[in-house]
Motif scaffolding. Structure first.
Motif, PDB file in Angstrom:
ATOM      1  N   UNK A   1       0.834  -1.199   0.000  1.00 30.80           N
ATOM      2  CA  UNK A   1       0.000   0.000   0.000  1.00 30.80           C
ATOM      3  C   UNK A   1       0.870   1.251   0.000  1.00 30.80           C
ATOM      4  N   UNK A   2       0.376   2.312  -0.607  1.00 28.92           N
ATOM      5  CA  UNK A   2       1.116   3.557  -0.700  1.00 28.92           C
ATOM      6  C   UNK A   2       0.995   4.324   0.608  1.00 28.92           C
ATOM      7  N   UNK A   3       2.145   4.605   1.238  1.00 32.60           N
ATOM      8  CA  UNK A   3       2.197   5.304   2.516  1.00 32.60           C
ATOM      9  C   UNK A   3       2.728   6.705   2.265  1.00 32.60           C
ATOM     10  N   UNK A   4       1.996   7.707   2.742  1.00 34.74           N
ATOM     11  CA  UNK A   4       2.416   9.087   2.576  1.00 34.74           C
ATOM     12  C   UNK A   4       3.568   9.395   3.519  1.00 34.74           C
ATOM     13  N   UNK A   5       4.602  10.036   2.989  1.00 31.32           N
ATOM     14  CA  UNK A   5       5.776  10.394   3.790  1.00 31.32           C
ATOM     15  C   UNK A   5       5.789  11.859   4.173  1.00 31.32           C
ATOM     16  N   UNK A   6       4.673  12.574   3.953  1.00 31.68           N
ATOM     17  CA  UNK A   6       4.638  14.007   4.239  1.00 31.68           C
ATOM     18  C   UNK A   6       4.452  14.298   5.712  1.00 31.68           C
ATOM     19  N   UNK A   7       4.034  13.308   6.522  1.00 27.89           N
ATOM     20  CA  UNK A   7       3.820  13.538   7.942  1.00 27.89           C
ATOM     21  C   UNK A   7       2.384  13.911   8.235  1.00 27.89           C
ATOM     22  N   UNK A   8       2.064  14.010   9.529  1.00 27.51           N
ATOM     23  CA  UNK A   8       0.710  14.267   9.969  1.00 27.51           C
ATOM     24  C   UNK A   8       0.541  15.660  10.543  1.00 27.51           C
ATOM     25  N   UNK A   9       1.570  16.520  10.474  1.00 29.93           N
ATOM     26  CA  UNK A   9       1.505  17.790  11.183  1.00 29.93           C
ATOM     27  C   UNK A   9       0.538  18.766  10.529  1.00 29.93           C
TER      28      UNK A   9
ATOM     29  N   UNK B   1     -15.163  11.798   8.324  1.00 26.66           N
ATOM     30  CA  UNK B   1     -15.776  12.926   9.010  1.00 26.66           C
ATOM     31  C   UNK B   1     -14.938  13.397  10.191  1.00 26.66           C
ATOM     32  N   UNK B   2     -14.196  12.492  10.812  1.00 20.88           N
ATOM     33  CA  UNK B   2     -13.377  12.877  11.961  1.00 20.88           C
ATOM     34  C   UNK B   2     -12.308  13.883  11.558  1.00 20.88           C
ATOM     35  N   UNK B   3     -11.630  13.628  10.446  1.00 25.61           N
ATOM     36  CA  UNK B   3     -10.611  14.566   9.970  1.00 25.61           C
ATOM     37  C   UNK B   3     -11.226  15.910   9.599  1.00 25.61           C
ATOM     38  N   UNK B   4     -12.458  15.901   9.058  1.00 24.30           N
ATOM     39  CA  UNK B   4     -13.116  17.159   8.706  1.00 24.30           C
ATOM     40  C   UNK B   4     -13.365  18.003   9.944  1.00 24.30           C
TER      41      UNK B   4
ATOM     42  N   UNK C   1     -11.811  21.665  11.055  1.00 24.12           N
ATOM     43  CA  UNK C   1     -12.632  22.828  11.352  1.00 24.12           C
ATOM     44  C   UNK C   1     -12.329  23.397  12.733  1.00 24.12           C
ATOM     45  N   UNK C   2     -11.968  22.529  13.685  1.00 21.21           N
ATOM     46  CA  UNK C   2     -11.640  23.001  15.026  1.00 21.21           C
ATOM     47  C   UNK C   2     -10.243  23.590  15.111  1.00 21.21           C
ATOM     48  N   UNK C   3      -9.343  23.230  14.165  1.00 23.61           N
ATOM     49  CA  UNK C   3      -7.988  23.747  14.201  1.00 23.61           C
ATOM     50  C   UNK C   3      -7.968  25.235  13.850  1.00 23.61           C
ATOM     51  N   UNK C   4      -7.234  26.078  14.602  1.00 26.99           N
ATOM     52  CA  UNK C   4      -7.217  27.521  14.295  1.00 26.99           C
ATOM     53  C   UNK C   4      -6.590  27.792  12.942  1.00 26.99           C
ATOM     54  N   UNK C   5      -7.180  28.741  12.219  1.00 23.73           N
ATOM     55  CA  UNK C   5      -6.699  29.072  10.895  1.00 23.73           C
ATOM     56  C   UNK C   5      -5.416  29.909  10.992  1.00 23.73           C
ATOM     57  N   UNK C   6      -4.471  29.629  10.110  1.00 25.75           N
ATOM     58  CA  UNK C   6      -3.200  30.344  10.059  1.00 25.75           C
ATOM     59  C   UNK C   6      -3.169  31.148   8.766  1.00 25.75           C
TER      60      UNK C   6
END
Length: 289
Positions: free
Chosen positions: A166-174, A276-279, A283-288
């Protein structure tokens, strides 16, 4: 199909619509290959014919799910030979080494820089790999000394993704979003930057700055028109040109905002259907800005 399911599982209450939705879900995820689906259809047709012709066919239908469960739950390793002991041992060794590499790599990486694991299909091959790695996970969990070392579940999931390819993203989760700027926005921003630079030089020329570079830029701005820098109403022409460029910059800025809002809505709608959890987290994360 609903009547056969009710005979097989009389204790479960399932409507025809729910059963049809489950069938479409299984077909969309490609849990069974084409040969397996044909075999299941032949068995269902055979069992329905036996129910229509004989009254003692109920025990045969009851025995069928046990056989299917036995086939699904048997930890068969993929690509193993028929004589197979050596192939199974080699594949177990390969899986163990992959898990060991995932454990070492994950425990040396911070939580923010870990890759985002994809959702894998619930096929027979993937289930067999998971059932093979589950007993290996117990060893690492028992050897964990504190809560920081009990992330072996993520290590095992990473090893499963690597084994099945499976293709694993290496960009990180930050960040959770790609930092690449779309091509259309980059082009519009370049137009805005060039127009602002041209406005600055036109204003300088209108204020009396006659340096050769400024004069050359003004002549390029009026290229293709009948405007000459020596005519008496050049100040009015410069003002009109500056206002025209300002209106273009405002229009390009509105276009960027409109396209950005449209892209954001599209991505949010697609994310709402898939995760839906990621959405809600986004939405709860402050906008930069």
């Amino acid at each position: 199909m609903h009547r056969l399911f009710a005979e097989l599982e009389p204790s479960l209450t399932v409507t025809e619509q729910n059963l049809a939705n489950l069938v479409r879900y299984i077909l969309r995820l490609n849990i069974f290959d084409v040969a397996e689906i044909k075999r299941l259809r032949c068995e269902s047709v055979t069992s329905s014919d036996e129910n229509a012709t004989a009254e003692d066919a109920a025990p045969q239908i009851v025995e069928q799910p046990a056989n299917v469960d036995a086939v699904v739950n048997t930890p068969v390793l993929v690509d193993s030979n028929d004589d197979g002991t050596v192939a199974q041992e080699l594949e177990l060794e390969h899986m163990g080494s992959t898990l060991e590499e995932a454990v070492v790599e994950t425990r040396s990486t911070s939580l923010e820089n870990r890759p985002r694991l994809p959702c894998i299909a619930l096929s027979k091959r993937n289930r067999a790999v998971v059932r093979t790695l589950n007993p290996m996970l117990v060893t690492y969990l028992e050897a964990s000394r504190d809560i920081c070392e009990m992330d072996s579940i993520f290590d095992t999931a990473l090893a499963v993704c690597r084994i099945i390819g499976a293709k694993v993203s290496t960009a990180g989760r930050a960040t959770g979003q790609s930092s690449a700027i779309p091509a259309w926005r980059r082009k519009i921003e370049e137009r805005i930057a060039k127009s602002r630079a041209l406005i600055g030089r036109l204003i300088c020329f209108r204020s009396g700055n006659n340096r050769p570079r400024i004069v050359r830029t003004v002549r390029m701005a009026f290229a293709g028109t009948n405007v000459s820098l020596s005519q008496p109403d050049i100040t009015q022409k410069l003002t009109e040109r500056i206002d025209d460029l300002k209106q273009r910059i405002a229009a390009w800025g509105k276009r960027i905002r409109r396209y950005t809002e449209r892209s954001t809505c599209f991505n949010q709608n697609r994310l709402f259907q898939s995760d839906q959890k990621r959405l809600y987290e986004s939405l709860e994360r402050p906008m930069v800005s």
